[in-house]
Design a protein around this motif. Structure first.
Motif, short mmCIF file in Angstrom:
data_model
loop_
_atom_site.label_atom_id
_atom_site.label_comp_id
_atom_site.label_asym_id
_atom_site.label_seq_id
_atom_site.Cartn_x
_atom_site.Cartn_y
_atom_site.Cartn_z
N ASP A 231 28.03 46.42 54.77
CA ASP A 231 29.40 45.95 54.54
C ASP A 231 29.41 44.52 54.02
O ASP A 231 30.16 44.19 53.10
CB ASP A 231 30.21 46.04 55.83
CG ASP A 231 30.43 47.48 56.28
OD1 ASP A 231 30.32 48.37 55.40
OD2 ASP A 231 30.70 47.70 57.47
N VAL A 232 28.57 43.68 54.60
CA VAL A 232 28.49 42.28 54.18
C VAL A 232 28.00 42.18 52.74
O VAL A 232 28.53 41.41 51.94
CB VAL A 232 27.58 41.48 55.13
CG1 VAL A 232 27.32 40.08 54.56
CG2 VAL A 232 28.21 41.38 56.50
N PHE B 192 29.07 40.97 47.05
CA PHE B 192 29.05 41.38 45.65
C PHE B 192 30.44 41.25 45.03
O PHE B 192 30.58 40.77 43.89
CB PHE B 192 28.56 42.82 45.53
CG PHE B 192 28.46 43.31 44.12
CD1 PHE B 192 27.38 42.97 43.32
CD2 PHE B 192 29.46 44.12 43.58
CE1 PHE B 192 27.29 43.42 42.02
CE2 PHE B 192 29.39 44.58 42.28
CZ PHE B 192 28.30 44.23 41.49
N VAL B 193 31.48 41.66 45.78
CA VAL B 193 32.85 41.54 45.28
C VAL B 193 33.23 40.07 45.07
O VAL B 193 33.85 39.70 44.06
CB VAL B 193 33.84 42.23 46.24
CG1 VAL B 193 35.28 41.93 45.84
CG2 VAL B 193 33.60 43.73 46.27
N LEU B 194 32.86 39.22 46.01
CA LEU B 194 33.15 37.78 45.87
C LEU B 194 32.44 37.19 44.66
O LEU B 194 32.99 36.34 43.96
CB LEU B 194 32.74 37.05 47.15
CG LEU B 194 33.57 37.38 48.41
CD1 LEU B 194 32.99 36.68 49.63
CD2 LEU B 194 35.04 36.97 48.21
N LYS B 195 31.22 37.65 44.41
CA LYS B 195 30.50 37.17 43.23
C LYS B 195 31.19 37.63 41.95
O LYS B 195 31.23 36.90 40.95
CB LYS B 195 29.05 37.68 43.25
CG LYS B 195 28.15 36.96 44.25
CD LYS B 195 26.72 37.46 44.15
CE LYS B 195 25.80 36.67 45.06
NZ LYS B 195 24.39 37.15 44.97
N GLN B 196 31.75 38.85 41.97
CA GLN B 196 32.50 39.32 40.81
C GLN B 196 33.71 38.43 40.55
O GLN B 196 34.00 38.06 39.42
CB GLN B 196 32.97 40.77 41.02
CG GLN B 196 31.91 41.82 40.81
CD GLN B 196 32.48 43.21 40.94
OE1 GLN B 196 33.35 43.47 41.78
NE2 GLN B 196 31.99 44.13 40.13
N GLY C 75 32.74 35.07 39.14
CA GLY C 75 31.99 35.13 37.89
C GLY C 75 30.49 35.05 38.02
O GLY C 75 29.79 34.93 37.01
N GLN C 76 29.95 35.14 39.23
CA GLN C 76 28.50 35.10 39.42
C GLN C 76 27.86 36.47 39.25
O GLN C 76 26.64 36.56 39.09
CB GLN C 76 28.17 34.53 40.79
CG GLN C 76 28.52 33.06 40.95
CD GLN C 76 28.04 32.51 42.29
OE1 GLN C 76 27.31 33.17 43.01
NE2 GLN C 76 28.46 31.29 42.60
N ALA C 77 28.64 37.52 39.30
CA ALA C 77 28.15 38.88 39.06
C ALA C 77 28.84 39.42 37.81
O ALA C 77 30.05 39.24 37.65
CB ALA C 77 28.43 39.79 40.25
N PRO C 78 28.11 40.03 36.89
CA PRO C 78 28.73 40.53 35.64
C PRO C 78 29.68 41.68 35.92
O PRO C 78 29.50 42.45 36.86
CB PRO C 78 27.53 41.00 34.82
CG PRO C 78 26.47 41.32 35.84
CD PRO C 78 26.67 40.34 36.96
#
Length: 354
Positions: free
Chosen positions: A64-65, A70-74, A77-80
């Motif tokens: 879950d974490v 991953f969503v926060l990175k999206q 802008g840190q995740a494409p």
């Protein structure tokens, strides 16, 4: 006159139906594109149930974490994020699942398969919008001709007006034939099975990029070339001007044949080199990206290591090399001359030994 009035009424009804199809497809595509972008980047952050595949509560919490991170990175802008252009291109990939999972690892195979099916439908509807627009334009032109013919028919008395009426009738016949062919057009690369349609996604994506419908002859020529090359043969086709040699057949063959193992070389006369190169670059500039190389060589040149590396890169990276017949002949002649020099050097060496 009665026939013209009937034709006018039928054209008005036809325009109404075409506009309804256009409006329906436009609304569908306008809703589908944002939906596809949202779904392709979606990550379910709801807590995993206790009876999920992960056995322990600790591993569930850790998963879950990771999804939340991953969503926060999206968001920051840190995740494409997956773009709609990427999804269009993914329809051609044999590794579409790994390609999409490399950007969003939380999409399952079933979700990705459904996603690409929706992308395909969006491309079909988008392409149909363009074709419907062409049919609407043709129907409006034909309606204008019919209205002009009605006005001429009511006032036809002099010989000059009669000649004009005949010319208008000929134009109406020609325009109505064009409109009928447009309405009856179909995708010739699709074949209907018992419960589904089978098709080559490369043809569909090419139609979508250029907003066209491939002609039957164009599809047949490309398929014939592919079949002949697959069997190790060769083929020559002659096409008239305007049949789509430069704009359709050559780019489509480059798309189908550049597979990472074969070197695609597009040979054109020197006068057409720039136009052919520009057309290739426009075709493979977005969605389907390929590098277009220009090869220049004459008998005064030498084959260098960077030149061979560029040719190898073009083959390995599925690029396209554009050149002239003179360049290819120069390569062949230099190769033959090099072989002759090697043989002469071998003979000189043997003579000295003796």
């Amino acid at each position: 006159i009665e026939i013209m009035h009937s034709a006018k009424s039928q054209l008005q009804n036809l325009l109404k139906d075409l506009n309804q199809i256009h409006d329906y497809d436009t609304k569908y595509v306008a809703k589908m594109i944002p939906f596809l972008c949202h779904v392709s980047n979606f990550v379910d952050t709801s807590p995993l149930p206790q009876d999920a595949e992960l056995q322990s509560v600790e591993s569930n919490a850790r998963a879950d974490v990771m999804r939340t991170i991953f969503v926060l990175k999206q968001i920051c802008g840190q995740a494409p994020r997956i773009s709609i252009e990427f999804l269009f291109g993914a329809t051609l990939s044999t590794r579409y699942l790994s390609d999409i999972n490399s950007l969003n690892p939380y999409l399952g195979k079933k979700s990705v398969d459904t996603l690409l099916q929706l992308v395909t439908i969006a491309m079909i509807c988008s392409n149909r919008i363009g074709h419907t627009n062409r049919c609407i334009s043709q129907a409006q032109q034909l309606l204008t001709m019919v209205e002009s013919a009605l006005k001429l028919g009511e006032n036809a008395g002099s010989e000059a007006l009669k000649d004009k009426v005949k010319a208008t009738k000929r134009n109406i016949v020609q325009a109505s034939t064009t409109l009928a062919n447009g309405i009856l057009s179909k995708r010739h690369f699709m074949s209907e099975g018992s419960d589904c349609f089978s098709y080559d996604p490369r043809f569909l994506l090419f139609e979508f990029i250029w907003n066209i419908l491939l002609r039957k002859k164009q599809v047949e020529i490309v398929n014939n070339f592919q079949k002949e090359i697959k069997n190790g043969g060769s083929k020559i086709k002659q096409m008239i001007m305007g049949a789509g040699k430069t704009t359709v057949v050559a780019p489509l063959l480059a798309l189908c044949l550049a597979d990472g193992n074969s070197l695609v070389l597009s040979l054109v006369p020197k006068a057409l080199l720039e136009m052919n190169r520009t057309q290739m670059r426009e075709t493979f500039a977005s969605i389907i990206t390929k590098r277009i190389y220009t090869l220049a060589f004459d008998r005064s040149n030498f084959v260098t290591k960077p030149m061979l590396q560029s040719i190898e890169n073009a083959r390995r990276n599925r690029g396209v090399i554009v050149a002239t017949p003179t360049t290819l002949k120069s390569f062949q002649l230099v190769y033959i001359e090099t072989l002759q020099r090697v043989q002469e050097m071998k003979k000189c060496g043997e003579t000295k030994k003796n």
